[in-house]
Design a protein around this motif. Structure first.
Motif, PDB file in Angstrom:
ATOM      1  N   TYR A 174       9.055   4.578  12.018  1.00  0.00           N
ATOM      2  CA  TYR A 174       8.352   4.548  13.217  1.00  0.00           C
ATOM      3  C   TYR A 174       6.431   5.175  12.808  1.00  0.00           C
ATOM      4  O   TYR A 174       5.602   4.859  12.154  1.00  0.00           O
ATOM      5  N   LEU A 175       6.202   5.966  12.315  1.00  0.00           N
ATOM      6  CA  LEU A 175       5.149   7.140  11.915  1.00  0.00           C
ATOM      7  C   LEU A 175       4.503   7.115  10.583  1.00  0.00           C
ATOM      8  O   LEU A 175       3.287   6.550  10.378  1.00  0.00           O
ATOM      9  N   ALA A 180       1.579   3.717   7.456  1.00  0.00           N
ATOM     10  CA  ALA A 180       0.698   2.500   6.293  1.00  0.00           C
ATOM     11  C   ALA A 180      -0.246   1.789   7.198  1.00  0.00           C
ATOM     12  O   ALA A 180      -0.540   0.577   6.486  1.00  0.00           O
ATOM     13  N   ALA A 181       0.314   1.000   8.583  1.00  0.00           N
ATOM     14  CA  ALA A 181      -0.956   0.363   8.735  1.00  0.00           C
ATOM     15  C   ALA A 181      -2.138   0.369   9.043  1.00  0.00           C
ATOM     16  O   ALA A 181      -2.279  -0.460   8.362  1.00  0.00           O
ATOM     17  N   LEU A 182      -1.991   1.554   9.178  1.00  0.00           N
ATOM     18  CA  LEU A 182      -3.976   2.063   9.327  1.00  0.00           C
ATOM     19  C   LEU A 182      -4.191   2.432   7.935  1.00  0.00           C
ATOM     20  O   LEU A 182      -5.321   1.498   7.683  1.00  0.00           O
ATOM     21  N   ASN A 188      -7.907   4.236   8.290  1.00  0.00           N
ATOM     22  CA  ASN A 188      -7.287   5.586   8.238  1.00  0.00           C
ATOM     23  C   ASN A 188      -6.225   6.121   6.655  1.00  0.00           C
ATOM     24  O   ASN A 188      -6.417   5.542   6.342  1.00  0.00           O
ATOM     25  N   ASP A 189      -6.816   7.121   6.317  1.00  0.00           N
ATOM     26  CA  ASP A 189      -6.479   7.920   5.042  1.00  0.00           C
ATOM     27  C   ASP A 189      -5.581   8.415   5.160  1.00  0.00           C
ATOM     28  O   ASP A 189      -4.564   8.478   3.813  1.00  0.00           O
ATOM     29  N   GLY A 190      -4.618   8.542   6.063  1.00  0.00           N
ATOM     30  CA  GLY A 190      -3.264   8.638   5.962  1.00  0.00           C
ATOM     31  C   GLY A 190      -2.873   9.745   5.511  1.00  0.00           C
ATOM     32  O   GLY A 190      -1.394  10.162   5.150  1.00  0.00           O
ATOM     33  N   GLU A 327       4.540   1.057   1.469  1.00  0.00           N
ATOM     34  CA  GLU A 327       4.404   2.981   2.090  1.00  0.00           C
ATOM     35  C   GLU A 327       3.124   2.883   1.489  1.00  0.00           C
ATOM     36  O   GLU A 327       2.554   4.038   2.386  1.00  0.00           O
ATOM     37  N   HIS A 328       2.046   2.819   0.456  1.00  0.00           N
ATOM     38  CA  HIS A 328       0.871   3.091   0.151  1.00  0.00           C
ATOM     39  C   HIS A 328       0.548   2.062  -0.052  1.00  0.00           C
ATOM     40  O   HIS A 328       0.700   1.166  -1.043  1.00  0.00           O
TER      41      HIS A 328
END
Ligand code: ADP
Ligand code: MG
Ligand code: ZN
Length: 481
Positions: A174-175, A180-182, A188-190, A327-328
């Motif tokens: 989930y995280l 990835a969505a953000l 967001n830079d993750g 994923e990115h």
């Protein structure tokens, strides 16, 4: 006595830093890494008389994130004061949102390792400001505790997930998906190490089949997916052991200690009453117009889930490749460019998910690749024109990665090109058959599986350079002669 089986119930709260240039209520830079207390002003220092003014870009990013998570965007939301004392919170309260958050009622589809998809509800996503940072010990501090307020007032979106998660693995997935969505929508830079994506995990257990929830433990501020998984696994096992032995789970706040490999109690869990929330008197209600929301919605964006659907449906990729590539955003971008350029998405996916991904490194939204798009396109071209076999392409890739070389330069330097000349290959085949008379007899006697052995021997003698198609034809002709 029958043993009761317990089921974990997990709900995650994520604090994601919004990638604005300036802070949420003042014009100080929001960037990380500056010398301590250089990005501060009367507002974020909480000096008397200084007033907050809401950053429009932060609202736009929060709305974009909310839309990406399928939330309803409240046209009027409110800021509230969350009161508590801590040295990193100069005002003595944090400006947050409480009962009227900007975003509500969304969900996120999470692909699981077993190929299934789980939909996790998003209760709410609200705007708030970050606190500063307390620094304990260290050389510069001479044993004192210091406070750096550069981070105080940086915009955060707190995303509160519903307790829909049932295992530590699901929590980590989930995280990954939320991050990835953000990142894909650019808000967001993750960057977990820099603290721009942090997670609190709420964990409880209940007898399987029961619909009531057990008492939850909150594990604070976990900044790695691996730690989240380990912390939840430990906490679930601990709670199951506690209740199985007739004990009760206490509602507390804990932290994960990765060195000890256990959660430790930090404090008794505070309830929302403890914070004496009240409406923020220095800010008017936040109103967002339909036009504002529509403008945010209209900005081009392609979420991981949409891309995965396109990759599997239109490009024929496997679910797993589609998951890895999304994923990115930089990885997805590299894949799409290579697929476009070479017209071969499956091969592009295969190379990007394996060789390229191995040398791929990201620092937030920035990414570095072991090879350039030009180099990969060159490699594909030499496979297409028959110069390189799959095996040789891998050897060339190994010398290409991390250099500015062209594919042709690597081929020329090593003399690596496929041998297609049938008479040269035939000579190698004859040498192999002559050296292995027993296997030849066995093959002719019916052990057809030995074909692979002969081909392997020829490949060894040619350093993997024999053209596989020519080899197939030649060796079969010799053996079956
Ligand atoms: P607080 O701010 O006190 O943590 P919130 O309501 O903001 O309270 O957060 C609740 C979080 O805890 C949500 O992510 C929710 O999914 C999760 N949660 C609530 N009850 C449980 C429970 N019994 N077990 C596990 N998680 C829970
Ligand atoms: Mg909480
Ligand atoms: Zn400031």
């Amino acid at each position: 006595m029958a043993t009761i089986e317990y089921e974990p119930v997990i709900g995650l709260e994520v604090h994601a830093q919004l990638r604005t240039r300036t802070k949420v209520f003042c014009r100080c830079p929001a960037a990380f890494g500056a010398p301590p207390n250089t990005h501060v002003c009367p507002t974020c220092l909480g000096l008397p008389g200084a007033l907050p003014a809401l950053n429009r870009e932060a609202v736009a990013m929060a709305v974009r994130a909310g839309l990406a998570l399928g939330c309803t965007i409240r046209r009027v939301s409110r800021f509230a004061r969350k009161n508590y004392f801590y040295p990193d919170l100069p005002k003595g309260y944090q400006i947050s949102q409480f009962d009227e958050p900007l975003c509500e009622d969304g969900s996120l589809d999470v692909p699981m390792p077993d190929g299934t998809t789980r939909t996790v509800g998003i209760e709410r996503a609200h705007m708030e400001e970050d606190a500063g940072k307390n620094i304990h010990g260290g050389v510069a501090s001479q044993g004192l505790s210091l406070v750096d307020l550069n981070r105080a007032g940086v915009p955060l979106l707190e995303i509160v997930g519903r307790p829909d998660i049932r295992s530590a693995v699901e929590a980590a997935e989930y995280l990954r998906q939320l991050r990835a969505a953000l990142m894909f929508v650019g808000v967001n830079d993750g960057n977990l190490e820099a603290g721009s994506f942090r997670c609190d995990a709420n964990v409880s257990v209940r007898p399987r089949g029961s619909s009531a929830f057990g008492t939850r433990v909150e594990i604070k501020n976990i900044n790695s997916f691996r730690f989240v998984q380990r912390a939840i696994e430990w906490e679930v096992a601990h709670q199951v052991a506690t209740v199985s032995a007739g004990g009760r789970v206490a509602q507390v706040t804990k932290t994960w200690d990765d060195v000890e490999g256990r959660c430790n109690v930090l404090r008794k869990k505070e309830g929302s009453d403890d914070y004496r929330y009240f409406a923020e008197p220095d800010l008017p209600p936040l109103t967002v117009s339909d036009a504002f929301v529509d403008a945010v919605r209209a900005a081009p964006q392609s979420l991981p889930a949409a891309r995965r659907a396109r990759y599997t449906r239109d490009l024929g990729l496997s679910d797993n490749d589609a998951k890895v590539l999304t994923e990115h955003p930089a990885l997805a971008g590299f894949f799409e460019a290579l697929a476009d350029r070479t017209g071969d998405p499956k091969r592009a996916a295969n190379w990007v998910c394996n060789a390229v991904k191995t040398g791929f490194a990201s620092d937030g939204l920035d990414a570095t690749f072991p090879v350039t798009l030009e180099q990969m396109a060159g490699l594909f071209a030499r496979m297409d024109d028959g110069t390189l076999s799959g095996k040789l392409a891998k050897d060339v890739y190994a010398q290409l990665a991390g250099t500015g070389d062209t594919v042709d330069a690597v081929i020329a330097r090593n003399g690596w090109r496929v041998v297609t000349d049938a008479s040269a290959i035939e000579a190698e085949c004859r040498a192999v058959l002559d050296a292995n008379p027993r296997q030849v007899a066995a093959y002719r006697g019916g052990k057809r599986a030995l074909l692979g052995f002969f081909k392997g021997e020829v490949m060894k003698r040619t350093g993997g350079r024999a053209d596989p198609k020519v080899l197939d034809a030649v060796i079969a002709a010799l053996l079956d002669a």
